[in-house]
Design a protein around this motif. Structure first.
Motif, mmCIF file in Angstrom:
data_model
loop_
_atom_site.group_PDB
_atom_site.id
_atom_site.type_symbol
_atom_site.label_atom_id
_atom_site.label_comp_id
_atom_site.label_asym_id
_atom_site.label_seq_id
_atom_site.Cartn_x
_atom_site.Cartn_y
_atom_site.Cartn_z
ATOM 1 N N GLU A 328 38.566 37.214 49.408
ATOM 2 C CA GLU A 328 39.552 37.693 48.434
ATOM 3 C C GLU A 328 39.536 36.889 47.134
ATOM 4 O O GLU A 328 40.059 37.356 46.123
ATOM 5 C CB GLU A 328 40.956 37.621 49.048
ATOM 6 C CG GLU A 328 41.193 38.579 50.200
ATOM 7 C CD GLU A 328 41.222 40.030 49.753
ATOM 8 O OE1 GLU A 328 41.489 40.272 48.552
ATOM 9 O OE2 GLU A 328 40.958 40.912 50.593
ATOM 10 N N LEU A 329 38.938 35.689 47.162
ATOM 11 C CA LEU A 329 39.041 34.804 46.000
ATOM 12 C C LEU A 329 37.882 34.943 45.010
ATOM 13 O O LEU A 329 37.878 34.274 43.979
ATOM 14 C CB LEU A 329 39.143 33.346 46.471
ATOM 15 C CG LEU A 329 40.442 33.020 47.208
ATOM 16 C CD1 LEU A 329 40.398 31.607 47.760
ATOM 17 C CD2 LEU A 329 41.646 33.193 46.288
ATOM 18 N N ALA A 341 44.249 28.404 38.775
ATOM 19 C CA ALA A 341 44.355 29.815 38.383
ATOM 20 C C ALA A 341 45.752 30.350 38.657
ATOM 21 O O ALA A 341 46.311 31.110 37.852
ATOM 22 C CB ALA A 341 43.313 30.637 39.135
ATOM 23 N N ALA A 342 46.360 29.948 39.768
ATOM 24 C CA ALA A 342 47.702 30.415 40.098
ATOM 25 C C ALA A 342 48.742 29.889 39.117
ATOM 26 O O ALA A 342 49.712 30.588 38.789
ATOM 27 C CB ALA A 342 48.059 29.991 41.529
ATOM 28 N N GLY A 347 41.051 30.099 34.577
ATOM 29 C CA GLY A 347 40.735 31.414 35.117
ATOM 30 C C GLY A 347 40.882 32.530 34.108
ATOM 31 O O GLY A 347 41.681 32.442 33.168
ATOM 32 N N ASP A 348 40.112 33.586 34.311
ATOM 33 C CA ASP A 348 40.144 34.758 33.443
ATOM 34 C C ASP A 348 41.296 35.664 33.872
ATOM 35 O O ASP A 348 41.311 36.132 35.016
ATOM 36 C CB ASP A 348 38.807 35.496 33.546
ATOM 37 C CG ASP A 348 38.724 36.705 32.642
ATOM 38 O OD1 ASP A 348 39.702 36.965 31.904
ATOM 39 O OD2 ASP A 348 37.682 37.397 32.686
ATOM 40 N N PRO A 349 42.252 35.938 32.995
ATOM 41 C CA PRO A 349 43.389 36.797 33.378
ATOM 42 C C PRO A 349 42.963 38.191 33.823
ATOM 43 O O PRO A 349 43.707 38.861 34.565
ATOM 44 C CB PRO A 349 44.236 36.862 32.104
ATOM 45 C CG PRO A 349 43.814 35.678 31.287
ATOM 46 C CD PRO A 349 42.371 35.448 31.609
ATOM 47 N N ALA A 356 45.985 38.361 40.843
ATOM 48 C CA ALA A 356 46.738 38.409 42.102
ATOM 49 C C ALA A 356 47.362 37.051 42.413
ATOM 50 O O ALA A 356 48.508 36.967 42.887
ATOM 51 C CB ALA A 356 45.818 38.845 43.235
ATOM 52 N N LEU A 357 46.643 35.969 42.143
ATOM 53 C CA LEU A 357 47.173 34.629 42.394
ATOM 54 C C LEU A 357 48.383 34.341 41.502
ATOM 55 O O LEU A 357 49.385 33.779 41.966
ATOM 56 C CB LEU A 357 46.083 33.584 42.155
ATOM 57 C CG LEU A 357 45.003 33.478 43.234
ATOM 58 C CD1 LEU A 357 43.847 32.612 42.744
ATOM 59 C CD2 LEU A 357 45.577 32.890 44.517
#
Length: 379
Positions: A328-329, A341-342, A347-349, A356-357
């Motif tokens: 899933e990651l 990222a969360a 991380g790329d939005p 999802a995170l």
């Protein structure tokens, strides 16, 4: 390209170098193949098993010993039960095969039990194939092969397998027999143990299918195996027919996906050796030169799992959270990347996994904020 025999000799020589010239090879069995097929992306396990490295001894040398193996009491009990099932020329075993799998055939009486003794695994494999051919070409009688030897090609290298028994029916079809010492209570056994036995039997079915394909009139290899266990809490044998078509299909597909062993061997640095007699630092360096695909499921299937888990933890890899989470990651490979990222720090939005995170983190913060109790002022 060199001829096949030359390539095979070169591969055997290369694998002997990897194992260590003074170390005897450990043969692959059906249990190891079932575990290998369950994790086909693990190049480390593929090369170690292909080279005949004893992973339990290797794990001890690396300081991460495994907890595999049966107690001596369990082994003695299992051997005694198997001897009871096969006593008197396999009379009871064949009776169960007739009752559970082939009631329309004549009851087994005076069944043939050919001698499968031969020199070395290749000799025993040839003797087993000859016995199967003779039994198939003389239908009308039951034949029991006690501990036959089968060969299965795994990633370009032969693996010699020894099922508990193979039954040849009067119609010429073949059935794999698995004899286990866990009980069958009220006609049912532990589903997890039955599943493990089915995966192991599926490897034997695949090997038998290769033998059958070499005969002029290929006999049918039955996909319902005979699982023999003690009845309730006694030592009396009972049996169940277990359909292994799903396990056979999964195992065949995953074995086909295994990277060829010679490709892995060719990619290793010159002088790589997995001998447990090497100094610990050099041995660890050799093991780490082959990438592993660790998952928590390895703990119940691989002797080297504790070592690989320690390395996965040290590198903060998400694989230690399990294959479903890893899938899933997406491109996030470390837990640090996932947390960043969360929190919106990296991380790329537009990445679905990142989005999802962040959504999950926002929902968690909202839930915790709504559930936080009011703190009474101190007096």
């Amino acid at each position: 390209m060199p001829p096949p025999r030359t390539r095979e000799r070169a591969l055997r020589h290369r694998l002997a170098e990897l194992r260590g010239p003074e170390v005897q090879p450990r043969a692959l069995d059906a249990r190891a193949l079932a575990a290998l097929a369950a994790n086909p992306g693990c190049r480390r396990r593929a090369i170690l098993d292909g080279a005949g490295v004893d992973k339990a001894v290797l794990a001890d040398a690396l300081g991460a010993p495994s907890v595999f193996g049966q107690s001596q009491f369990a082994l003695v009990r299992g051997n005694a039960f198997e001897a009871k099932v096969k006593a008197d020329g396999g009379t009871e075993l064949l009776r169960l095969a007739h009752e559970k799998l082939d009631r329309g055939a004549e009851p087994p009486a005076g069944a043939r039990v050919p001698d499968l003794t031969a020199q070395g695994p290749r000799g025993r494999t040839a003797r087993t194939e000859l016995a199967l051919r003779e039994a198939t070409e003389a239908p009308g009688a039951w034949t029991l092969l006690d501990h036959p030897m089968l060969a299965l090609d795994v990633a370009g290298s032969p693996a010699f397998l020894e099922p508990d028994a193979v039954v040849v029916h009067p119609d010429g079809s073949w059935t794999v027999v698995e004899i286990k010492s866990f009980p069958m209570l009220d006609g049912a056994a532990d589903p997890a143990k039955v599943g493990a036995a089915a995966r192991q039997a599926a490897v034997y079915v695949l090997a038998l299918e290769q033998v059958a394909a070499r005969l002029e009139s290929a006999p049918r290899v039955r996909h319902r195996i005979l699982l023999v266990c003690p009845k309730d809490f006694s030592n009396l044998p009972t049996a169940s027919a277990v359909d292994v078509r799903r396990q056979r299909a999964v195992t065949a597909r995953q074995l086909e996906r295994l990277t060829r062993i010679e490709e892995i061997a060719d990619a290793l640095p010159e002088g790589t050796c997995f001998s447990p007699r090497l100094p610990a630092e050099r041995l660890a360096e050799a093991v780490e030169s082959v990438p592993a695909t660790y998952a928590p499921e390895c703990l119940s299937a691989c002797e080297l799992a504790f070592h690989c888990r320690d390395r996965a933890r040290a590198r903060d890899m998400v694989t230690r959270l399990g294959r479903p989470v890893r899938a899933e990651l997406g491109g996030l490979t470390t837990i640090g990347e996932v947390l960043a990222a969360a929190r919106g720090e990296a991380g790329d939005p537009d990445d679905p996994a990142v989005a999802a995170l962040r959504r999950a983190a926002a929902l968690r913060a909202e839930a915790l904020g709504a559930a936080a109790p009011e703190v009474a002022p101190c007096r």
